[in-house]
Design an enzyme around this catalytic site. Structure first.
Site, PDB file in Angstrom:
ATOM      1  N   GLY A   6       0.792  -1.220   0.000  1.00 54.33           N
ATOM      2  CA  GLY A   6       0.000   0.000   0.000  1.00 54.33           C
ATOM      3  C   GLY A   6       0.826   1.271   0.000  1.00 54.33           C
ATOM      4  CB  ILE A  44       8.222   1.802  -3.432  1.00 55.83           C
ATOM      5  CG1 ILE A  44       9.057   3.087  -3.367  1.00 55.83           C
ATOM      6  CG2 ILE A  44       8.933   0.750  -4.282  1.00 55.83           C
ATOM      7  CD1 ILE A  44       9.357   3.703  -4.703  1.00 55.83           C
ATOM      8  CE  LYS A  54      17.920   8.880   3.297  1.00 55.01           C
ATOM      9  NZ  LYS A  54      17.642   8.886   1.845  1.00 55.01           N
ATOM     10  CB  SER A  95       8.018   8.358  -2.227  1.00 50.38           C
ATOM     11  OG  SER A  95       9.096   9.023  -1.591  1.00 50.38           O
ATOM     12  NE  ARG A 125      16.016  15.853   8.480  1.00 49.85           N
ATOM     13  CZ  ARG A 125      15.141  15.368   7.612  1.00 49.85           C
ATOM     14  NH1 ARG A 125      13.852  15.448   7.871  1.00 49.85           N
ATOM     15  NH2 ARG A 125      15.553  14.803   6.490  1.00 49.85           N
TER      16      ARG A 125
END
Length: 539
Positions: A214, A217, A333, A374, A463
């Site tokens: 859902g 992607i 990442k 996204s 951050r």
């Protein structure tokens, strides 16, 4: 057309009467021709005039249209001009065209003059008081469209464009095709070329499971997998609303598709066992993951449970129940991770590489960067901040990221799955990195505002766990080209499944402990990643 029809009708009448030897003065035929043209043409002309007067002029007599520049004086440009003139209700008046072809300079297209090339866009826009610019070049390469849009950005005009020629049905252009320029247009990325036959071979007639189905992607994976006639499509997600909406969409688009929505968490091992035992999926796309870097820094236990042990659960079930191919959706990442989210995805990659060395299932990972639009990405955030009048917040003026569109990323994921032999980490060509501050400025301009004048940009600082620059591949992994120009392969680095299981068991025990164990399990996670090369040598 009306004139020629009237003349032909008059000639036909003259010939017919002559054949019947009926004597009628020639002036009658001439008058017939004249009145035929006047009544037929006059009626249509009057209708057009009345329609334009009603729409273009308001009750107080003030003109209500926007002055439009057309980029591209070819066939598409001519069709756009014709459509705008035929639809005055849009309130758009084409006043000038631009084309790089010098042979067209000084000519006119349906009464609209062609003034010059792209280098004069800013000058002519100011001179002609242009309100909107429409780029009418559907067959031009994306890179050229990007260059032209960069010139258009120097004006304060609203930008619109046409979709690529491959998106147009029968190549015919209507006003419905004209749309606002989107941020992905400014990236200038070319359409992905995929091998339909190769993909069809491993998806057609197969039971396909998409975890996280859902999400942004996962849902696009389901849409594209549906095109390849799977035997059954299983949409697994913990959130029922998104999965249900996707289910309804697929029912409309692919009524013939055998699909089923499964609600459950990849962390729930008994639930995963039930699903794999019942449906025996042939292909698994594992997209379920926690992905927000700052949130995972604050909630590391949840990141580890979902991204590490959730992946382990699904991978072990795939191995146990005979899945043919398992594709993990990974991230840039995971390269030299500096945050919990990246570290957990790196461990997930290590799990599927270790599993591949001891399983008949072909386990692979596909690694790519940020995806435009996204859930939770910077684009929706920037749009919301612009709607609220700013400021738009960027963490650092030099921070950059790799970007691609959701359909592009998913097409390459499916293509990489077709090329899998087992153990690979596929790396997608993300193009050139983009500065986030440049992305923010472009989005502000596309919204009709001037950056730092109408909408302020504020820098908030990096951050926790955030990198200034992203990497796509570890240097020690190497890089091998494939037959697809946008897909590369990193060498498998990890295969010691026993050592990995031992480390994961230790990590699981720490997770259920007290908060004092946080530092310990984070160090354990970092050591698990940094020692991966050493573990390869042990193996």
């Amino acid at each position: 057309m009306i004139i020629s029809s009237s003349i032909i009708a008059s000639l036909a009448a003259y010939i017919y009467c002559t054949f019947l030897i009926v004597s009628i003065p020639v002036s009658v035929y001439l008058l017939y021709c004249f009145f035929s043209m006047a009544f037929t043409g006059g009626t249509r002309l009057s209708f057009r005039i009345l329609r334009r007067l009603r729409i273009v002029w308001s009750g107080n007599g003030v003109k209500e249209y926007k002055r439009v520049m057309i980029i591209g004086a070819g066939e598409a440009g001519a069709m756009v001009i014709k459509e705008l003139k035929n639809h005055p209700e849009m309130g758009l008046k084409p006043v000038v065209a631009i084309d790089d072809d010098k042979a067209k300079h000084g000519s006119k297209i349906l009464g609209v003059p062609v003034y010059g090339g792209r280098e004069r866009i800013k000058e002519i826009a100011k001179q002609k008081a242009i309100d909107e610019i429409i780029v009418a070049m559907p067959s031009a390469p994306r890179s050229e469209i990007r260059a032209i849009l960069n010139e258009c950005k120097k004006t304060k005009c609203k930008l619109k464009t046409l979709p690529g020629i491959y998106e147009l049905i029968n190549g015919k252009i209507t006003v419905k095709h004209i749309r606002d320029v989107r941020i992905e247009d400014l990236l200038g990325r070319e359409p992905v070329k995929i091998n339909l036959e190769e993909i069809s071979q491993y998806l057609k007639g197969q039971v396909v499971l998409v975890t996280g189905g859902g999400g942004s992607i996962g849902s696009e994976l389901c849409r594209q997998v549906a095109r390849f006639e799977p035997k059954k499509l299983l949409i697994l997600d913990i959130y029922e609303n998104n999965a249900y909406m996707l289910h309804l969409e697929l029912l409309r688009r692919h009524p013939e598709l055998d699909q089923e929505v499964l609600i459950g968490s990849v962390q729930d091992r008994p639930r995963m066992e039930d699903i794999f035992a019942k449906y025996r999926p042939d292909v698994v796309f594992h997209a379920a993951a926690h992905k927000h870097v700052p949130l995972m820094e604050s909630n590391p236990t949840e990141a580890i449970k979902n991204n590490v042990f959730g992946t382990l659960n699904v991978a072990e079930c795939a191995d146990k129940y005979g899945t043919k191919r398992f594709v993990l959706i990974s991230t840039d990442k995971a390269v030299n991770p500096t945050n919990i989210m990246g570290a957990t995805k790196r461990v997930a990659e290590m799990i599927i590489q270790a599993m591949d060395a001891h399983s008949k299932t072909e386990f692979v990972a596909v690694r790519f960067g940020n995806v435009l639009g996204s859930d939770g990405s910077v684009i929706p955030l920037f749009k919301k901040q612009i709607e609220e009048g700013g400021p738009v917040t960027v963490t650092h003026p030099e921070v950059n990221r790799y970007f691609m569109t959701i359909p592009e990323a998913v097409q390459l994921v499916i293509q990489a799955g077709a090329m899998a032999k087992g153990g690979e980490i596929f790396v997608l060509d993300m193009g050139e990195p983009v500065k986030i501050v440049d992305l923010a400025r472009d989005l502000i301009r596309l919204s009709g505002f001037e950056p730092d004048v109408d909408i302020k940009i504020e820098f908030t600082g990096l951050r926790p766990g955030e990198k200034l620059y992203e990497e796509l591949l570890m240097a020690e992994e190497g890089l091998t080209a494939t037959k697809h120009e946008k897909i590369f392969i990193g060498k498998p680095m990890f295969s010691d499944l026993d050592t990995l299981r031992k480390e994961l068991d230790n990590l699981k025990r720490i997770l259920v402990g007290s908060d004092e164990g946080l530092v310990e399990y984070m160090e354990r996670l970092e050591r698990l990643i940094s020692d991966s090369k050493r573990l390869v040598r042990i193996a």
